[in-house]
Scaffold this motif. Structure first.
Motif, short mmCIF file in Angstrom:
data_model
loop_
_atom_site.label_atom_id
_atom_site.label_comp_id
_atom_site.label_asym_id
_atom_site.label_seq_id
_atom_site.Cartn_x
_atom_site.Cartn_y
_atom_site.Cartn_z
N VAL A 73 0.84 -1.20 0.00
CA VAL A 73 0.00 0.00 0.00
C VAL A 73 0.88 1.25 0.00
CG1 VAL A 73 -1.67 1.33 1.37
CG2 VAL A 73 -1.99 -1.13 1.05
N ALA A 74 1.94 1.24 0.79
CA ALA A 74 2.85 2.39 0.82
C ALA A 74 3.54 2.57 -0.53
CB ALA A 74 3.88 2.21 1.93
N PHE A 75 3.88 1.47 -1.18
CA PHE A 75 4.53 1.56 -2.49
C PHE A 75 3.58 2.14 -3.54
CE2 PHE A 75 5.97 -0.42 -6.53
CZ PHE A 75 7.16 0.29 -6.64
N VAL A 76 2.31 1.75 -3.48
CA VAL A 76 1.32 2.31 -4.41
C VAL A 76 1.19 3.81 -4.18
CG1 VAL A 76 -1.14 2.34 -5.00
CG2 VAL A 76 0.07 0.16 -4.79
N ALA A 77 1.16 4.23 -2.92
CA ALA A 77 1.08 5.66 -2.61
C ALA A 77 2.32 6.38 -3.15
CB ALA A 77 0.95 5.87 -1.11
N TYR A 78 3.49 5.77 -3.01
CA TYR A 78 4.72 6.34 -3.54
C TYR A 78 4.63 6.52 -5.05
CZ TYR A 78 9.61 6.46 -5.04
OH TYR A 78 10.79 6.80 -5.64
N CYS A 79 4.14 5.51 -5.74
CA CYS A 79 4.04 5.58 -7.20
C CYS A 79 3.04 6.64 -7.64
CB CYS A 79 3.64 4.22 -7.77
SG CYS A 79 4.92 2.97 -7.59
N LEU A 80 1.89 6.70 -6.96
CA LEU A 80 0.87 7.68 -7.32
C LEU A 80 1.34 9.10 -7.05
CD1 LEU A 80 -2.35 5.88 -6.05
CD2 LEU A 80 -1.62 6.20 -8.42
N ALA A 81 2.10 9.28 -5.99
CA ALA A 81 2.59 10.62 -5.65
C ALA A 81 3.82 10.98 -6.48
CB ALA A 81 2.93 10.70 -4.17
N GLY A 82 4.59 9.99 -6.88
CA GLY A 82 5.87 10.24 -7.53
C GLY A 82 5.77 11.00 -8.84
N VAL A 83 4.85 10.62 -9.70
CA VAL A 83 4.78 11.25 -11.01
C VAL A 83 4.48 12.74 -10.91
CG1 VAL A 83 3.54 11.26 -13.21
CG2 VAL A 83 4.22 9.09 -12.17
N PRO A 84 3.42 13.15 -10.21
CA PRO A 84 3.18 14.60 -10.14
C PRO A 84 4.28 15.35 -9.38
CG PRO A 84 1.48 13.41 -8.92
CD PRO A 84 2.32 12.40 -9.59
N LYS A 93 14.14 16.65 -5.56
CA LYS A 93 13.10 17.08 -4.62
C LYS A 93 11.84 16.23 -4.76
CE LYS A 93 14.50 21.89 -4.19
NZ LYS A 93 14.14 23.28 -4.46
N GLY A 94 11.46 15.91 -5.99
CA GLY A 94 10.25 15.12 -6.22
C GLY A 94 10.38 13.71 -5.68
N SER A 95 11.52 13.06 -5.92
CA SER A 95 11.68 11.69 -5.41
C SER A 95 11.83 11.69 -3.89
CB SER A 95 12.88 11.00 -6.06
OG SER A 95 14.06 11.72 -5.84
N SER A 96 12.44 12.72 -3.33
CA SER A 96 12.52 12.82 -1.87
C SER A 96 11.14 13.02 -1.26
CB SER A 96 13.44 13.98 -1.47
OG SER A 96 14.74 13.74 -1.91
N GLY A 100 8.98 10.56 1.19
CA GLY A 100 8.30 11.01 2.41
C GLY A 100 6.86 10.51 2.45
N VAL A 101 6.19 10.52 1.30
CA VAL A 101 4.82 9.97 1.22
C VAL A 101 4.85 8.49 1.56
CG1 VAL A 101 2.92 9.43 -0.36
CG2 VAL A 101 4.00 11.69 -0.42
N TRP A 102 5.81 7.76 0.99
CA TRP A 102 5.92 6.33 1.28
C TRP A 102 6.12 6.11 2.77
CZ3 TRP A 102 9.87 3.73 3.67
CH2 TRP A 102 9.75 2.34 3.70
N LEU A 103 7.02 6.86 3.38
CA LEU A 103 7.31 6.70 4.80
C LEU A 103 6.08 6.99 5.66
CD1 LEU A 103 9.44 6.09 6.96
CD2 LEU A 103 9.99 8.52 6.95
#
Length: 115
Positions: A73-84, A93-96, A100-103
């Motif tokens: 679930v955390a990985f899905v959130a990371y992927c969904l947040a990562g692109v935008p 900055k975006g990957s960091s 943070g979203v994943w964490l």
């Protein structure tokens, strides 16, 4: 210490066997872009859980499965947040920020699963 080494080796062997089996299954399905979904994480997780059930019991498998679910679930959130976030702030900055979203999702998930 010796049992832990044996357990790691068995998990690696079982995970490798399941990777081969899932890769063979992935070769038979279409479209091919879905092949990676079947040949990586699910097969290693299944192999690891089978060895854990055999050596440690079902309660340890339950803990492992809950951890894998929270991680997924955390990985899905990371992927969904990562692109935008990458589009908005660039690579570093975006990957960091996505990390943070994943964490945040992982910590919240673990607090919900293991209060």
């Amino acid at each position: 210490m010796g049992l832990e080494v044996v357990q790691v080796l068995l998990k690696a062997a079982a995970g490798g066997l399941f990777v081969l089996l899932f890769a063979a299954l992935a070769e038979m399905i279409a479209p091919k872009r879905l092949a990676g979904v079947f040949s990586a994480a699910p097969s290693v997780a299944l192999g690891g859980m089978l060895v854990t059930a055999w050596l440690s019991g079902v309660s340890d498998v339950r803990q492992a499965a809950l951890g894998m679910t929270v991680g997924a679930v955390a990985f899905v959130a990371y992927c969904l947040a990562g692109v935008p976030l990458l589009k908005r702030w660039g690579v570093w900055k975006g990957s960091s920020a996505a990390l943070g979203v994943w964490l945040a999702v992982a910590v919240a998930g673990y607090l919900v699963v293991w209060p």
